[in-house]
Design a protein around this motif. Structure first.
Motif, PDB file in Angstrom:
ATOM      1  N   ASN A  61       0.952  -1.094   0.221  1.00  0.00           N
ATOM      2  CA  ASN A  61       0.584  -0.111  -0.576  1.00  0.00           C
ATOM      3  C   ASN A  61       0.776   1.598  -0.048  1.00  0.00           C
ATOM      4  OD1 ASN A  61      -1.782   2.623   1.161  1.00  0.00           O
ATOM      5  ND2 ASN A  61      -2.448   1.253   2.331  1.00  0.00           N
ATOM      6  N   LEU A  62       2.102   1.550   0.889  1.00  0.00           N
ATOM      7  CA  LEU A  62       3.174   2.539   0.757  1.00  0.00           C
ATOM      8  C   LEU A  62       3.609   2.374  -0.265  1.00  0.00           C
ATOM      9  CD1 LEU A  62       3.822   4.814   2.513  1.00  0.00           C
ATOM     10  CD2 LEU A  62       5.427   3.070   3.217  1.00  0.00           C
TER      11      LEU A  62
ATOM     12  N   ALA B 289      -2.147   7.239   5.341  1.00  0.00           N
ATOM     13  CA  ALA B 289      -1.030   8.706   5.812  1.00  0.00           C
ATOM     14  C   ALA B 289      -0.390   9.108   4.240  1.00  0.00           C
ATOM     15  CB  ALA B 289       0.013   9.167   6.713  1.00  0.00           C
ATOM     16  N   VAL B 290       0.497   8.852   3.217  1.00  0.00           N
ATOM     17  CA  VAL B 290       0.684   8.614   1.923  1.00  0.00           C
ATOM     18  C   VAL B 290       0.094   8.505   1.077  1.00  0.00           C
ATOM     19  CG1 VAL B 290       2.880   8.210   0.459  1.00  0.00           C
ATOM     20  CG2 VAL B 290       3.204   8.523   3.127  1.00  0.00           C
ATOM     21  N   THR B 291      -0.966   7.602   0.702  1.00  0.00           N
ATOM     22  CA  THR B 291      -1.185   6.816  -0.265  1.00  0.00           C
ATOM     23  C   THR B 291      -2.378   7.299  -0.473  1.00  0.00           C
ATOM     24  OG1 THR B 291      -0.236   4.539  -0.253  1.00  0.00           O
ATOM     25  CG2 THR B 291      -1.991   4.695  -1.525  1.00  0.00           C
TER      26      THR B 291
ATOM     27  N   VAL C 171       4.757   5.595  -5.722  1.00  0.00           N
ATOM     28  CA  VAL C 171       4.957   5.297  -6.804  1.00  0.00           C
ATOM     29  C   VAL C 171       3.891   6.183  -7.508  1.00  0.00           C
ATOM     30  CG1 VAL C 171       4.427   3.820  -9.015  1.00  0.00           C
ATOM     31  CG2 VAL C 171       5.865   3.163  -7.255  1.00  0.00           C
ATOM     32  N   GLY C 172       2.738   6.456  -7.284  1.00  0.00           N
ATOM     33  CA  GLY C 172       1.583   7.458  -6.973  1.00  0.00           C
ATOM     34  C   GLY C 172       2.008   8.907  -7.480  1.00  0.00           C
ATOM     35  N   ILE C 173       2.803   9.063  -6.212  1.00  0.00           N
ATOM     36  CA  ILE C 173       2.737  10.564  -6.590  1.00  0.00           C
ATOM     37  C   ILE C 173       3.924  10.332  -7.841  1.00  0.00           C
ATOM     38  CG2 ILE C 173       4.462  12.035  -4.822  1.00  0.00           C
ATOM     39  CD1 ILE C 173       3.645  10.367  -2.361  1.00  0.00           C
TER      40      ILE C 173
ATOM     41  N   ALA D  70      -9.346   9.411  -1.232  1.00  0.00           N
ATOM     42  CA  ALA D  70      -8.666   9.140  -1.803  1.00  0.00           C
ATOM     43  C   ALA D  70      -9.235   8.779  -3.226  1.00  0.00           C
ATOM     44  CB  ALA D  70      -7.227   8.416  -1.575  1.00  0.00           C
ATOM     45  N   ILE D  71     -10.353   7.435  -3.466  1.00  0.00           N
ATOM     46  CA  ILE D  71     -10.369   7.373  -4.721  1.00  0.00           C
ATOM     47  C   ILE D  71     -11.867   8.091  -4.984  1.00  0.00           C
ATOM     48  CG2 ILE D  71     -12.580   5.630  -5.358  1.00  0.00           C
ATOM     49  CD1 ILE D  71     -10.778   3.476  -3.661  1.00  0.00           C
TER      50      ILE D  71
END
Length: 240
Positions: free
Chosen positions: A16-17, A72-74, A22-24, A141-142
C-alpha cells in the motif's frame, strides 16, 4: 526470528505504501490515470492487510501504526497532490479570485492534514472497530483519484471541476467529511447473513449497478450512496 504470520499482512501494508509512493511519482509526470489505479490497488491491499492480520491473529499495535503511516502517504499525500496539480495546471478562476490564483492550490493540503488527523483519531477510538466516524481515507482518496482521472483522460466528465472555486469548496467539504461525527458503515463483516447486513448488501448492489452503467465515473455516485445508505441505516436502527 521472523514472524511469518506478521510478515504476511505487513507485506500488504508496505505494498500500500509503495503504491502511494509510485502514485506520487506518476502524478508529478501528469499520469493521473496511473495514480488513480495505484490508489485503487492500495485500497485493495489496505482492505486485505487488516483482514489477514485478524485471521492470522497477529493484529496489534505495530500493524495498526504501520497501516496508518502507509495510509497517510497513499490516502493523504497522494490525493492532496492530485488536487493541487489540478488547481495549478487546469483550473479556471472567476475574476474575483484571480489575484489569489497562486495561493489557492495550496489549500489542497487540507486533504492531507484532515486525513492524518482522521487516522490518528481512528487509532485511538475503540468504537470505530464496528463502524466509521466520518468518511474513511481510502474512500476520500478514491473519489479524488476518479476526479483527477476523468479530468485529464476522460474528456471532462466532471466539468464543474474546471473551476477552482469549486475545487476549493470541494476540498473544504471533503476535509469536513473526513472528520465529521456521522456514523458510516464499515465493511468488517461480523457475519454474512442477509438479515444482519441488509444495508451493506444493498450498498454493494447499488455500487455494482453504478459501475456497470458508468464505469469509473460512477465513483462520486457511489460515495454519495455510501453516505446516504449509512445515514439511513443508523437512523432506522436508532444508533444516531
Amino acid at each position: 526470528m521472523l514472524n511469518w504470520k506478521l510478515a504476511i499482512p505487513s507485506a500488504f501494508t508496505l505494498g500500500n505504501l509503495f503504491s502511494g509512493f509510485v502514485g506520487i511519482v506518476f502524478a508529478f509526470k501528469g499520469e493521473f490515470q496511473i495514480s488513480f489505479l495505484l490508489i485503487l490497488l492500495a485500497a485493495f491491499l489496505d482492505f486485505w492487510d487488516g483482514l489477514l492480520a485478524r485471521k492470522l491473529k497477529v493484529d496489534g499495535e505495530l500493524g495498526k501504526q504501520l497501516d496508518s503511516l502507509a495510509d497517510a502517504v497513499t490516502f493523504g499525500a497522494l490525493p492532496a497532490l492530485l488536487i493541487y496539480l489540478i488547481m495549478l495546471k487546469g483550473g479556471i478562476y472567476l475574476d474575483i479570485l484571480k489575484p489569489l490564483s497562486n495561493a489557492l492550490p495550496y489549500f489542497s493540503g487540507l486533504i492531507l492534514l484532515s486525513s492524518v488527523w482522521r487516522l490518528a483519531k481512528f487509532n485511538t477510538d475503540s468504537e470505530q472497530s464496528t463502524y466509521f466516524k466520518g468518511l474513511a481515507t481510502p474512500a476520500s482518496a478514491i473519489l479524488i483519484g476518479a476526479i483527477a482521472n476523468s479530468f485529464y483522460y476522460k474528456g471532462f466528465y466532471y466539468p464543474i471541476f474546471w473551476f477552482n472555486e469549486v475545487n476549493l469548496i470541494f476540498v473544504l467539504l471533503l476535509s469536513w467529511f473526513l472528520n465529521a461525527k456521522m456514523r458510516l458503515l464499515s465493511f468488517k463483516f461480523a457475519e454474512y447473513s442477509l438479515a444482519g447486513n441488509k444495508s451493506r448488501y444493498l450498498l454493494i448492489l447499488l455500487s455494482l449497478l453504478s459501475v456497470f452503467f458508468y464505469s469509473f465515473e460512477a465513483i462520486p455516485i457511489i460515495v454519495i450512496l455510501y453516505i446516504g445508505v449509512s445515514l439511513i441505516h443508523f437512523k432506522t436502527n436508532h444508533e444516531i
